[in-house]
Design a protein around this motif. Structure first.
Motif, short mmCIF file in Angstrom:
data_model
loop_
_atom_site.label_atom_id
_atom_site.label_comp_id
_atom_site.label_asym_id
_atom_site.label_seq_id
_atom_site.Cartn_x
_atom_site.Cartn_y
_atom_site.Cartn_z
N GLN A 4 83.11 -12.20 -16.87
CA GLN A 4 82.34 -10.97 -16.79
C GLN A 4 82.03 -10.60 -15.36
O GLN A 4 81.50 -11.41 -14.61
N PHE A 5 82.35 -9.37 -14.99
CA PHE A 5 82.01 -8.93 -13.64
C PHE A 5 80.69 -8.19 -13.71
O PHE A 5 80.59 -7.11 -14.29
N GLU A 6 79.64 -8.82 -13.20
CA GLU A 6 78.32 -8.19 -13.17
C GLU A 6 77.96 -7.98 -11.71
O GLU A 6 77.65 -8.95 -11.01
N ASP A 8 76.06 -7.86 -8.49
CA ASP A 8 74.75 -8.41 -8.15
C ASP A 8 74.19 -7.55 -7.01
O ASP A 8 74.77 -7.51 -5.91
N THR A 13 79.06 -5.32 -1.58
CA THR A 13 80.28 -5.04 -2.35
C THR A 13 81.46 -4.98 -1.39
O THR A 13 81.47 -4.19 -0.44
N ASN A 36 80.27 -8.97 -4.32
CA ASN A 36 80.80 -8.29 -5.51
C ASN A 36 82.19 -7.82 -5.08
O ASN A 36 82.31 -6.89 -4.28
N LYS A 81 86.57 -7.71 -9.98
CA LYS A 81 86.97 -6.53 -10.75
C LYS A 81 88.30 -6.02 -10.21
O LYS A 81 88.47 -5.91 -8.99
#
Ligand code: FAD
Ligand code: NAD
Length: 477
Positions: A4-6, A8, A13, A36, A81
């Motif tokens: 899962q890409f959550e 943070d 990023t 991220n 992602k």
């Protein structure tokens, strides 16, 4: 753990553009827990380009040198992602990248934006055509998997059409004339592979083409393979002669039509003449040009205004004139040749740099907290906190010691056909230049060991074996 890409919000990023040599080397070594990470590339796989010329004749199947990006990212500690899309615009000021899904299946949403704190541009380069008319319309490039497939099909098309009933002799000659423009390593390797295909397989199945099948390599400069030593250039040229590959040096293509090229030839006395050369297959390998998304970014940054070849970077691969954009590989200008070797080392360097930067950020936050604590601490605790601060400062100095990027050249290698290769390799004692069958075995083992995964390695070995035993597949699909 990485399913899962959550995103943070406490982490920066990091957006990485491209899935080629530079970007994948970065992603391989990057500690993805620190950022991220978002990857954007229209190609959902990594392509091992050094073996691409072998795919044009079916000596190797293209899928053997592709590694799906999903497979690469799956092994990362923290989720990454991935969007299969092309970056169409980088908005430097607003830290946004516009991305467009170019796939054949159309979704409701085909275009959107991605925000970044840090951006790595690893989009590679386009094929140079120098604006020569007809090149895009009539020739095949050799950069991507689709190009190799197109060439493979076209070779068989030319051969089968030449063998069509009542084809005139001139037309047979034209159709079986395979012209390669550009005597850099791409052109040389392809010409070698094509002549192998002819000698080892096509002749067996279609002996009728024996007298008319010809491979010609056209080069504007006085010699091919300018990056190799004089001795290896001579070796390549004499080996091509033996193999009946025609090398036309000092021949600059100026115009391309659907059946001919027009070239300006410089004669030994310095005079120039224009010659029209008919062809069946035309492969265009004249090097790199800047991608439009990169050109657009360069236009937004005053420090990039004078550069035309790509993004000028400093010794830490930061795009000059910016603080949060880095560039790797063929789109970056750092005084190195645009090779996989350079791109991979640059990507690995950025991973080290980013891993260190993340550690530095953590220590700096801890230092800040310790200083605040110290200000309000009781006298007894102060010494203890002071010791901790000194220790953190020492750590900080150590982690900040990432030196600038330094390229280490391992040498140049190229396959020249007829089971021969040339190599200029750095060795303990200096440089070694060698050419021949032993060098070919070295070339084979070197590239086999460099393949992305064991899966790729096994597939490539099986392809080599298959082609040896059964010959290359001449079906036109
Ligand atoms: P690439 O590997 O080209 O990757 C670029 C990536 O960016 C791709 O994934 C592409 O899909 C993606 N992309 C493109 N446009 C966009 C966009 N707008 N937005 C997002 N992503 C985008 N070098 C050697 O050192 N040794 C060799 O033997 C060798 N052999 C070669 C053989 C051939 C046939 C060719 C063509 C090249 C060869 N090279 C070799 C050169 C080497 O392949 C390149 O230097 C290397 O691929 C550069 O890496 P890169 O990451 O910059 O670009
Ligand atoms: P290149 O830039 O190395 O060579 C292109 C050649 O095309 C030049 O020699 C140029 O003089 C010639 N040319 C340009 N316009 C012409 C015209 N109109 N008519 C005739 N000739 C013309 O290009 P490449 O071979 O595609 O290589 C690109 C990069 O990839 C290089 O850095 C190369 O080192 C690298 N590469 C390395 C390998 C290897 O190491 N085995 C293999 C392929 C590519």
């Amino acid at each position: 753990p990485n399913e899962q890409f959550e995103p943070d919000p406490s982490k920066k990023t990091l957006v990485v553009l491209g899935s080629g040599w530079g970007s994948i080397a970065l992603l391989k070594k990057l500690d993805t827990e620190n950022y991220n990470v978002i990857v954007v590339s229209p190609r959902n796989f990594f392509l091992f380009t050094p073996l691409l010329p072998s795919c044009t004749t079916g000596y190797i199947e293209h899928r053997s040198i592709m590694e799906p990006i999903r497979n690469i990212l799956r092994h990362k500690k923290a989720a990454v992602k991935y969007y299969e899309a092309e970056a169409t615009k980088i908005d430097y000021k607003n830290k946004k990248v516009t991305i467009r899904d170019d796939s054949d299946v159309k979704g409701d949403n085909m275009e959107t934006q991605v925000d970044f704190d840090m951006l790595v541009v690893g989009v590679g380069a386009e094929n140079a055509t120098f604006g020569i008319p007809g090149v895009r319309e009539h020739s095949c490039f050799l950069k991507e998997v689709g190009d190799a497939q197109k060439i493979r099909k076209k070779i068989m098309d030319c051969v089968e059409t030449a063998l069509f009933k009542d084809q005139s002799e001139d037309e047979v000659k034209r159709l079986l004339h395979m012209v390669v423009v550009g005597g850099g390593p791409t052109g040389v390797e392809f010409a070698g592979e094509l002549q192998d295909f002819f000698q080892q397989d096509l002749l067996k199945w279609m002996p009728q083409i024996k007298d008319n099948f010809r491979v010609t390599l056209v080069e504007a400069l006085p010699n091919v393979l300018p990056m190799f030593s004089k001795q290896l250039i001579d070796y390549t040229e004499s080996s091509f002669k033996e193999e009946h590959i025609d090398i036309r040096t000092k021949t600059m293509v100026k115009n391309v039509t659907d059946k001919t090229i027009e070239a300006q030839i410089t004669l030994p006395d310095g005079t120039k003449k224009i010659e029209t050369i008919p062809y069946g297959l035309l492969v265009w390998a004249t090097g790199n040009a800047v991608r439009s998304v990169v050109k657009d970014l360069m236009g937004q940054i005053p420090a990039q205004k004078d550069e035309r070849r790509g993004l000028k970077v400093n010794e830490y691969l930061v795009v000059k004139g910016t603080e949060n954009i880095w560039a790797v590989g063929d789109c970056a200008i750092a005084n190195y040749a645009p090779t996989a070797q350079v791109a991979a080392q640059e990507g690995a360097f950025l991973a080290r740099l980013f891993n260190t930067m993340a550690k530095t950020d953590v220590i700096e936050t801890e230092l800040q907290e310790l200083s605040e604590k110290q200000a309000t601490a009781k006298a007894d605790d102060r010494n203890q906190i002071l010791n901790e601060i000194t220790e953190r400062q020492r750590q900080l100095r150590r982690t900040k010691q990432v030196g600038p990027f330094q390229y280490s050249h391992q040498g140049s290698l190229a396959y020249i056909g007829a089971e021969k290769a040339v190599a200029d390799v750095s060795w303990f004692t200096g440089n070694i230049a060698s050419g021949g069958t032993m060098t070919y075995l070295f070339w084979k083992s070197a590239y086999l060991s460099m393949c992305f995964s064991s899966r790729n390695r096994i597939l490539v070995m099986m392809d080599w074996m298959k082609s040896r035993i059964f010959g290359r597949d001449v079906s036109r699909e």
